[in-house]
Design a protein around this motif. Structure first.
Motif, PDB file in Angstrom:
ATOM      1  N   UNK A 150      -3.829  -6.972  -3.042  1.00 39.50           N
ATOM      2  CA  UNK A 150      -2.974  -5.778  -2.935  1.00 39.50           C
ATOM      3  C   UNK A 150      -1.581  -6.152  -3.420  1.00 39.50           C
ATOM      4  N   UNK A 151      -0.750  -5.165  -3.784  1.00 40.79           N
ATOM      5  CA  UNK A 151       0.618  -5.482  -4.234  1.00 40.79           C
ATOM      6  C   UNK A 151       1.423  -6.197  -3.147  1.00 40.79           C
ATOM      7  N   UNK A 152       2.425  -6.967  -3.586  1.00 44.28           N
ATOM      8  CA  UNK A 152       3.259  -7.734  -2.654  1.00 44.28           C
ATOM      9  C   UNK A 152       3.895  -6.836  -1.602  1.00 44.28           C
ATOM     10  N   UNK A 153       4.364  -5.644  -1.991  1.00 44.23           N
ATOM     11  CA  UNK A 153       5.008  -4.783  -0.991  1.00 44.23           C
ATOM     12  C   UNK A 153       4.017  -4.349   0.090  1.00 44.23           C
ATOM     13  N   UNK A 154       2.738  -4.275  -0.257  1.00 47.97           N
ATOM     14  CA  UNK A 154       1.716  -3.952   0.757  1.00 47.97           C
ATOM     15  C   UNK A 154       1.499  -5.152   1.692  1.00 47.97           C
ATOM     16  N   UNK A 155       1.511  -6.355   1.139  1.00 49.91           N
ATOM     17  CA  UNK A 155       1.401  -7.562   1.972  1.00 49.91           C
ATOM     18  C   UNK A 155       2.560  -7.605   2.959  1.00 49.91           C
ATOM     19  N   UNK A 156       3.766  -7.328   2.476  1.00 50.34           N
ATOM     20  CA  UNK A 156       4.954  -7.312   3.344  1.00 50.34           C
ATOM     21  C   UNK A 156       4.768  -6.299   4.480  1.00 50.34           C
ATOM     22  N   UNK A 157       4.255  -5.117   4.139  1.00 54.04           N
ATOM     23  CA  UNK A 157       4.024  -4.068   5.136  1.00 54.04           C
ATOM     24  C   UNK A 157       3.008  -4.528   6.183  1.00 54.04           C
ATOM     25  N   UNK A 158       1.938  -5.157   5.740  1.00 56.98           N
ATOM     26  CA  UNK A 158       0.900  -5.637   6.665  1.00 56.98           C
ATOM     27  C   UNK A 158       1.459  -6.720   7.592  1.00 56.98           C
ATOM     28  N   UNK A 159       2.216  -7.656   7.032  1.00 53.37           N
ATOM     29  CA  UNK A 159       2.827  -8.711   7.857  1.00 53.37           C
ATOM     30  C   UNK A 159       3.725  -8.080   8.916  1.00 53.37           C
ATOM     31  N   UNK A 161       3.652  -4.985  10.185  1.00 54.92           N
ATOM     32  CA  UNK A 161       2.888  -4.232  11.184  1.00 54.92           C
ATOM     33  C   UNK A 161       2.170  -5.156  12.157  1.00 54.92           C
ATOM     34  N   UNK A 162       1.517  -6.192  11.646  1.00 55.89           N
ATOM     35  CA  UNK A 162       0.798  -7.117  12.527  1.00 55.89           C
ATOM     36  C   UNK A 162       1.765  -7.882  13.427  1.00 55.89           C
ATOM     37  N   UNK A 163       2.905  -8.266  12.878  1.00 57.62           N
ATOM     38  CA  UNK A 163       3.884  -9.005  13.686  1.00 57.62           C
ATOM     39  C   UNK A 163       4.483  -8.100  14.761  1.00 57.62           C
TER      40      UNK A 163
END
Length: 197
Positions: A150-159, A161-163
């Protein structure tokens, strides 16, 4: 009998004095919330009680300044900037997630102590959100874009949300996720290597 005398606080510039009082007040608010007294604050800061009111017009103004300092992204972004970009991807993510979790826990703890259900409206500044988005994890991951599905901005969003959810005492049922658990779920899921293939 204690014969030691506490000397006067060393002279500070007005802004330095305000910052020192804010720093001394923050742990008191964690412990006592709005019941924190100016006497306690003065003792913690090593100053006369009247000095509190020379720096802040009211106790509420001081409490607001502590909240503002807690939500200020600058120290968090400074810490992120010190993460070594040559670290392995997992190590960079763990370092970032550790800092983000510390930030969230500090905010959650202070909000609970102060009886707040949501951040004060004045602290929901879109500029703060932009600074966090532009100066944080995306920069650390920019060289790894081709490694993600997935795009980097999606990875940032997932990190994020999970955090957030893994650090919130109520959402996590008082069983917070560690930064390592959060990162490993993001990078590898929860299946074994064998079952992932």
């Amino acid at each position: 009998m204690d014969t030691t005398r506490r000397g006067r606080a060393k002279p500070l510039a007005p802004e330095e004095r305000r910052e020192a009082i804010i720093a001394a007040t923050r742990p008191l608010l964690y412990e006592h919330g709005r019941a924190t007294t100016t006497k306690l604050i003065a003792e913690a800061a090593g100053i006369a009680e009247g000095t509190v009111f020379r720096a802040f017009a009211t106790k509420e103004e001081l409490f607001d300044a502590v909240m503002e300092a807690e939500f200020d992204p600058s120290p968090f972004l400074d810490d992120i900037a010190r993460i070594d970009p040559t670290l392995e991807l997992r190590d960079r993510l763990v370092a970032y997630t550790t800092l983000l979790q510390r930030r969230f826990i500090g905010i959650f703890t202070l909000m609970a102590a102060m009886g707040l259900r949501k951040p004060p409206a004045a602290l929901g500044d879109p500029e703060v959100r932009r600074r966090l988005a532009d100066g944080g994890l995306a920069t650390l991951l920019s060289g790894d874009a081709d490694r993600f599905t997935v795009p980097v901005d999606r990875v940032v969003h997932i990190v994020r949300l999970l955090t957030f959810s893994g650090s919130h005492p109520h959402i996590s049922d008082q069983q917070p996720l560690s930064p390592e658990e959060i990162v490993d779920v993001i990078l590898h899921g929860v299946l074994t290597e064998e079952d992932r293939s």
